[in-house]
Design an enzyme around this catalytic site. Structure first.
Site, PDB file in Angstrom:
ATOM      1  CG  ASP A  74    -101.740 112.646 -89.371  1.00 11.56           C
ATOM      2  OD1 ASP A  74    -102.868 112.188 -89.136  1.00 11.56           O
ATOM      3  OD2 ASP A  74    -101.236 112.644 -90.517  1.00 11.56           O
ATOM      4  CG  PHE A  75     -98.838 109.467 -83.707  1.00  8.95           C
ATOM      5  CD1 PHE A  75     -98.080 109.387 -84.867  1.00  8.95           C
ATOM      6  CD2 PHE A  75     -98.185 109.781 -82.524  1.00  8.95           C
ATOM      7  CE1 PHE A  75     -96.708 109.611 -84.850  1.00  8.95           C
ATOM      8  CE2 PHE A  75     -96.815 109.998 -82.490  1.00  8.95           C
ATOM      9  CZ  PHE A  75     -96.072 109.914 -83.662  1.00  8.95           C
TER      10      PHE A  75
END
Length: 796
Positions: A471-472
């Site tokens: 979830d970068f």
């Protein structure tokens, strides 16, 4: 001199207290220490626990040898602490303060036990002198808690350039002040010399208090100012127009939007007929424009509204009587699965929107399409579908935009000269398993994508995380800046902060790195059905902030027991750096999915090429959960098990916190940094925020201890050398000296804030104001609906 007498009364009570504390603490750290050793960790706690238990028994038996043994252990603890943590204040404090308290009590107890074991007179002075020395050291340490522990100290002065006549800022028309996202104001009426005189000039209320009931409502708005009017949007998609000098309400608009979660409005779009230049290929409207000044409101139920900035009425020439349905062409959109939370981008004659999707519920979630609409008519100008570039308008009958593609939920930037719009993308849902993603999904995931403002066609893109499993996604508005090259010219750059604590600087014409980026090998996972990128891009030409690979010695706690539990937790997890891949075992992701840096973006001092970055340092403990073990009602939005339906796994996410609810790694947990864009070096870095309005187990400490807490919000830089910021966990708006990061003013807010400060000069009175929304800090249940304006007192 004292004569032999058995201990009784207070003396006996002191021995009981001392031996009891040593026994309890020794038992706890001894058992925990044994477990830590079994995990391959430090043996210190096991040894110290055993020594403390023996000392407790000896003291209870009134043996002075118990005090001697503990004294030797305390000296050994000092040596161990320094070797383990270095000379950093907070790590040393957590390792030694509790043991120092016991040493203080032991020094007081020494004459008592000596008297109980000898008929000879006992000298009290040496023991009491040692106790006094320990007390002084503890008092100094306690006092030092209130001194900011600066991470990087500025070593050069930064000049302040006066605003030249005619160059002063007139309006604040965009969320980041300009479409370049600089959050810089060329104003200097409020300056370092008089900022301490700032007072509340007026306070207004929106009447729209975000409810902290798990629905995700938060006030994160930065107001716009045009002329004598301030425009504010609320978490529930309402808009207010206020007088800039009094805060008096001029008009109010209610969109009647509804959503089950994630209600917020970070900003409005603004278009003014007399000043905007065409950037799209659409024809100019043939009829007179009904709303020459219009606001664009993105609602939480996926509509885009055009509102007359002069009276608060819908602009009926836009879309369907003022409304564009953003669900058109999207296919099924369940309530809360697709909505607008960030500001729309007004780029010439088009208004551009992305959208937030409900990550991690399932595959095939609503599309991540980005669309541009004509600012006059609301007609779709172009669409960019990351999954199908052939669709540039509405999808053909019976089709939809590609579902589950990378989306753009944060703010976009626009370069009118180059005719480019810059999109910071997220990743294809779900976040933590990518085995079902297509090659097209991966192509634009977690990337900066430059599209043509007139057509939406991709000019270039640069990926900051390959096949993102963490979830970068890119959370912040890109900064567009003209970087001096030292030869009298400039290079047009785009600067992008990221959740992984990296900062990327690219040429915004070509997408080529200006600051060096290296592809480095990263750890590989072993989840069945998953694939892994062998390398990831590391931005080595710019500073990395809060993303170091953690070690056991980096663990922290308010007490030795807290510290020990965090060390046990750490040794029980797999941690291989920033790109530790998720697995069936418990692993540590640091930074976690909140950042690093988040949506607040940066501010800049263009006169000195300084960029100001705030961050948070929160780890994330995670592991994959086989589908059969995922509860049917799993729906963790922030934390807990997310279902990720359509994949073989769910995913558990837990904050890496101690039992007291404190981050397990050493402070600071949030900082403000000044970065020299020319050299790529950190000029200064200071902790931001205190524990005044938070603390262990969520209990407010009411102490202004500047440990540096996680930050969430935007900052404001002014030409007078001031940096304003309110996105802390305590309830303050602060001003920092941009030359060195020193706090030179603060004002207590009624509740916390996640909003970005903004500033303007009233065209009527000539007075400069600083304005902040205060709706509540994320971790606090306290909520409000305040808009607060500060100004200097009128001259007497």
């Amino acid at each position: 001199m004292a004569i032999y007498t058995p201990p009784r009364g207070l003396a006996l009570g002191l021995l009981w207290v001392l031996s009891g504390l040593m026994a309890l603490i020794g038992l706890a750290i001894g058992i925990g220490g044994a477990y830590l050793v079994a995990l391959g960790g430090s043996g210190y706690f096991l040894v110290m626990g055993i020594v403390m238990l023996i000392s407790a028994v000896l003291i209870l038996r009134k043996k002075t040898s118990g005090l001697v043994l503990y004294g030797a252990a305390f000296i050994g603890s000092i040596i161990w602490a320094i070797s383990d943590a270095g000379w950093d204040f907070w790590p040393l404090f957590s390792r030694l303060f509790t043991f120092a308290v016991l040493a203080f009590l032991a020094a007081i107890a020494w004459p008592i036990l000596r008297a109980a074991n000898s008929h000879a007179p006992v000298k009290k002075a040496p023991a009491y002198s040692l106790a006094a020395l320990l007390a002084i050291c503890m008092l100094v340490s306690a006092g030092w808690m209130f001194v900011p522990q600066v991470q990087v100290t500025a070593n050069e002065d930064v000049p302040v350039k006066p605003v030249a006549p005619g160059d002063a800022q007139k309006d604040w028309k965009h969320w980041g002040n300009t479409t370049h996202g600089d959050r810089f104001a060329a104003l200097d009426q409020i300056n370092k010399g008089n900022v301490s005189d700032l007072k509340v000039a007026w306070t207004a209320h929106t009447g729209d208090i975000p409810q902290s009931n798990g629905s995700g409502a938060e006030d994160q708005n930065t107001p716009l100012q045009v002329g004598d009017t301030l425009f504010v949007c609320t978490p529930y998609s309402k808009v207010l127009a206020l007088d800039v000098d009094s805060g008096k309400e001029k008009w109010r608009f209610d969109s009647h939007a509804t959503a089950p979660n994630w209600q917020r409005c970070r900003g409005l779009g603004y278009f003014e007929e007399t000043t905007q230049k065409a950037a799209a290929t659409l024809a100019e409207p043939a009829q007179p424009v009904a709303c020459p000044r219009r606001l664009f409101l993105p609602t939480t139920d996926a509509r885009l509204l055009a509102i007359n900035a002069d009276n608060g009425k819908l602009c009926e020439d836009f879309g369907d009587r003022g409304t564009v349905d953003l669900k058109a062409g999207m296919g099924e959109v369940k309530p809360g699965y697709y909505q607008q939370t960030s500001t729309p981008l007004v780029a010439g004659n088009v208004v551009v929107v992305g959208g937030r999707v409900a990550d991690n519920f399932s595959t095939g979630e609503p599309p991540g399409v980005v669309r541009a609409y004509d600012v006059h008519t609301g007609k779709l100008a172009w669409a960019w579908d990351p999954g199908n570039p052939a669709i540039t308008g509405l999808p053909p009958e019976g089709q939809t935009y590609t579902r589950g593609t990378p989306n753009v939920w944060s703010a976009m930037s626009y370069d009118a000269k180059l005719g480019l719009i810059y999109l910071p993308t997220g990743n294809a849902t779900p976040d933590f398993f990518g085995g079902t993603r297509t090659a097209q999904d991966d192509k634009y995931s977690s990337s900066i994508v430059a599209v043509d403002a007139a057509s939406g066609q991709v000019r270039w893109h640069f990926q900051t995380t390959h096949h993102d499993l963490w979830d970068f996604d890119l959370p912040s508005q890109p900064l567009l800046y003209d970087l001096p090259d030292g030869k009298g010219s400039t290079t047009p750059v785009i600067v992008q902060t990221s959740k992984q604590g990296m900062i990327f600087m690219l040429n915004r014409e070509t997408g080529e790195p200006v600051a060096k980026v290296e592809e480095r090998p990263v750890p590989q996972g072993n989840i069945e059905g998953e694939r892994y990128s062998k390398t990831q891009p590391y931005s080595v030409g710019m500073p990395m902030i809060g993303n170091e690979t953690l070690k056991e010695s980096d663990m922290w706690g308010a007490t030795p027991i807290d510290l020990l539990i965090c060390r046990i937790e750490f040794k029980g997890m797999r941690h291989e750096g920033v790109y530790t891949p998720p697995g069936l075992d418990r692993s540590l992701q640091y930074p976690g999915s909140l950042g690093g840096m988040n949506w607040g973006s940066v501010s800049v001092d263009p006169n000195n090429s300084l960029m100001f970055v705030n961050d948070m340092r929160l780890g994330l403990a995670n592991y994959m959960v086989p589908r059969a073990n995922v509860a049917k009602n799993a729906s963790g939005i922030e934390m807990g098990i997310v279902p990720m339906d359509g994949t073989p796994f769910g995913a558990m996410r837990e904050r890496f916190l101690s039992p007291l609810g404190i981050p397990c790694q050493k402070p600071p947990f949030g900082t403000m940094s000044a970065i020299d864009l020319k050299s790529g070096k950190v000029v200064w870095q200071v902790p931001v925020g205190t524990v005044q309005d938070t603390g262990p187990l969520g209990i407010r400490m009411h102490l202004p201890i500047p440990i540096g807490m996680p930050t969430l919000g935007a900052s404001l830089s002014t030409q007078s050398g001031l940096l304003f910021f309110a996105g802390t966990q305590d309830f303050y708006l602060r001003a920092f000296d941009t030359a060195n990061g020193k706090e030179i003013w603060k004002s207590r807010l009624p509740v916390g804030s996640q909003s970005g400060p903004m500033t303007y000069v009233s065209p009527k009175t000539g007075k400069q104001y600083i304005v902040i929304n205060a709706g509540g800090a994320r971790q606090s249940p306290d909520r409000g609906d305040y808009i607060i304006a500060y100004a200097l007192p009128d001259a007497k």
